[in-house]
Design a protein around this motif. Sequence first.
Motif, PDB file in Angstrom:
ATOM      1  N   ILE A 188       6.810  40.671  -5.235  1.00 34.88           N
ATOM      2  CA  ILE A 188       7.157  39.593  -5.959  1.00 34.88           C
ATOM      3  C   ILE A 188       7.769  38.770  -4.509  1.00 34.88           C
ATOM      4  CG2 ILE A 188       8.910  38.654  -7.466  1.00 34.88           C
ATOM      5  CD1 ILE A 188       8.726  41.080  -9.021  1.00 34.88           C
ATOM      6  N   PRO A 189       7.481  37.504  -4.480  1.00 37.41           N
ATOM      7  CA  PRO A 189       7.692  36.802  -3.053  1.00 37.41           C
ATOM      8  C   PRO A 189       9.032  35.989  -3.395  1.00 37.41           C
ATOM      9  CG  PRO A 189       5.945  35.337  -4.428  1.00 37.41           C
ATOM     10  CD  PRO A 189       6.126  36.811  -5.072  1.00 37.41           C
ATOM     11  N   PHE A 190      10.158  36.970  -3.571  1.00 35.80           N
ATOM     12  CA  PHE A 190      11.466  36.358  -3.639  1.00 35.80           C
ATOM     13  C   PHE A 190      12.496  37.066  -2.679  1.00 35.80           C
ATOM     14  CE2 PHE A 190      15.907  36.289  -5.166  1.00 35.80           C
ATOM     15  CZ  PHE A 190      16.030  35.147  -5.816  1.00 35.80           C
ATOM     16  N   GLY A 191      13.155  36.097  -1.835  1.00 39.22           N
ATOM     17  CA  GLY A 191      14.094  36.587  -0.911  1.00 39.22           C
ATOM     18  C   GLY A 191      13.085  37.011   0.381  1.00 39.22           C
ATOM     19  N   ILE A 251       7.679  33.698 -12.672  1.00 41.70           N
ATOM     20  CA  ILE A 251       7.189  32.803 -11.710  1.00 41.70           C
ATOM     21  C   ILE A 251       8.354  32.902 -10.573  1.00 41.70           C
ATOM     22  CG2 ILE A 251       6.729  30.383 -11.177  1.00 41.70           C
ATOM     23  CD1 ILE A 251       6.061  29.637 -14.059  1.00 41.70           C
ATOM     24  N   ALA A 252       7.587  32.950  -9.352  1.00 44.69           N
ATOM     25  CA  ALA A 252       8.595  33.093  -8.101  1.00 44.69           C
ATOM     26  C   ALA A 252       8.024  32.302  -7.080  1.00 44.69           C
ATOM     27  CB  ALA A 252       8.620  34.673  -7.545  1.00 44.69           C
ATOM     28  N   ALA A 269      13.452  31.011  -5.487  1.00 43.15           N
ATOM     29  CA  ALA A 269      13.750  30.658  -7.092  1.00 43.15           C
ATOM     30  C   ALA A 269      12.584  31.491  -7.875  1.00 43.15           C
ATOM     31  CB  ALA A 269      13.773  29.253  -7.302  1.00 43.15           C
ATOM     32  N   MET A 270      13.444  32.132  -8.853  1.00 40.49           N
ATOM     33  CA  MET A 270      12.450  32.837  -9.633  1.00 40.49           C
ATOM     34  C   MET A 270      12.862  33.209 -11.121  1.00 40.49           C
ATOM     35  SD  MET A 270      11.635  36.916  -9.463  1.00 40.49           S
ATOM     36  CE  MET A 270      10.991  37.957 -10.380  1.00 40.49           C
ATOM     37  N   LEU A 308      18.196  32.518  -7.902  1.00 40.76           N
ATOM     38  CA  LEU A 308      18.049  31.533  -6.936  1.00 40.76           C
ATOM     39  C   LEU A 308      18.835  32.435  -5.639  1.00 40.76           C
ATOM     40  CD1 LEU A 308      19.441  28.067  -8.333  1.00 40.76           C
ATOM     41  CD2 LEU A 308      17.238  28.593  -7.528  1.00 40.76           C
ATOM     42  N   GLU A 309      18.077  32.153  -4.290  1.00 37.67           N
ATOM     43  CA  GLU A 309      18.786  32.716  -3.072  1.00 37.67           C
ATOM     44  C   GLU A 309      18.563  31.915  -2.102  1.00 37.67           C
ATOM     45  OE1 GLU A 309      18.026  37.091  -2.387  1.00 37.67           O
ATOM     46  OE2 GLU A 309      17.407  36.422  -0.647  1.00 37.67           O
ATOM     47  N   ALA A 310      19.313  31.881  -1.055  1.00 39.11           N
ATOM     48  CA  ALA A 310      18.946  31.202   0.146  1.00 39.11           C
ATOM     49  C   ALA A 310      19.191  32.270   1.234  1.00 39.11           C
ATOM     50  CB  ALA A 310      20.028  30.041   0.295  1.00 39.11           C
TER      51      ALA A 310
END
Length: 441
Positions: A188-191, A251-252, A269-270, A308-310
């Motif tokens: 999963i392409p998050f972070g 959705i990511a 965002a996911m 959400l992540e930065a």
Amino acid sequence: MSRLWSKFAPVLSGACLLGLVGRVFCADEQPVTQEQLKELKRQNEALQQQLQNQQKLIDGLTQKVTDVQNNAARENDQAGELPPMPSRGFSPLQLGKVHLSGEGGAAFFHSGSHGPFPNSEFRIDEAKLFIEAPLWKDVYFFSEVNITTRESMDEFMQIGELYIDLENLSRFWNRDGWLNLRVGRMDIPFGEEYQTRDAIDNPLISHSLTDIWGVDEGLEIYGSIAKFQYALAVQNGGHPALRDFDPDKSIALRIGYDPTKRVHLSLSAMRTGALAVNGDTFSELWFGNALIRSLDNANATTFQANLLEADAQVRWSKGYLKGAGGYVKYNDNGSADLQREIYYYYFEGRHHFLPKFYAAGRWSQMFAPNGFPLVGNGTWNEYFFSPTLTERLSRLSLGLGYRFNSNLLLKGEYSFNEGQELGGEKRNHENMVSLEAAFAF
């Protein structure tokens, strides 16, 4: 061959010249005349010209061999022969057109009485095999077989990633690298943390408290344009690998930007999508050392989370400093319409004091004002399956490592863990010491 010749040609020339000089000086021990010196110069120039002609001949033969190889490659491609595999990290074992590689770690863990390893355990922390093979022009197969992982309750074989990678689709409109497509089961392409989560890549042994990662079925497009990178995935969202019990999808999206060679920034965002309480049961997303579950099994039929992540990273020649901060909102459709908000962040740094020896540290925290099933360095029975909710967690991880090369790493760590349950009771006795030998081949 041409490289060897160019390297030794001056030596041979010098040797010949010395031989001629020696012959002139030693013959009858006569003094050297001006005419003899001119003769030596002429012979030396003749030798140099001969060497240059031979070098041109070698270069011509080398070019002809290269042309023959290129023509054969084009003919094979037109005949349907498979292209070579691109380089993807370690040097894999090649079995015909199939490439085999792997990685893992053997470790020792000892935690406090409320931690996951109170019995001072030796453990195979991780063991993975990777199988890659070309299928067609710029089309590849990739599979990850997890023999065991730290999250496994016992040793067993489990599929990790498995996908078909259609690389550089944007070449059809002359834009290399803009668009690539993966279909199957992917990360999963998050972070950013999940990209260095494996034992051989992680400078420490523990992870951050949030430790966001997951592998899910679906499709993903990704690419890079100038200083920007992107990844967008549509996936099932639920934990079962062979079924999806709700039509809503996860959705990511992650967008990265590199303003300089040393600085990397990204925003992720996911949404997990609506997950069925009976069927999906858990999200496929790993969060807080567990999966996301429903808080109201008695009344809710679906639950979901939005994130959400930065992320930011600064690199220098001997190390880096990176960090991330994020937000999670949970809700379900139960009668109480339960909602929860979780805030989190972490900072991580590593510095090589010697070429192969480094020190690393990570500080991370999570806050859930109304409580949430946050396992952290506790146990699933106490903090995931039970009604006990956690309000706050903190972790400080300090470690040392010695990297022999890219394929072998020895490291040790001590992590301080503490927190507070929703009712105010402290979470203690979860500190942990660990040692690990990580490897890759």
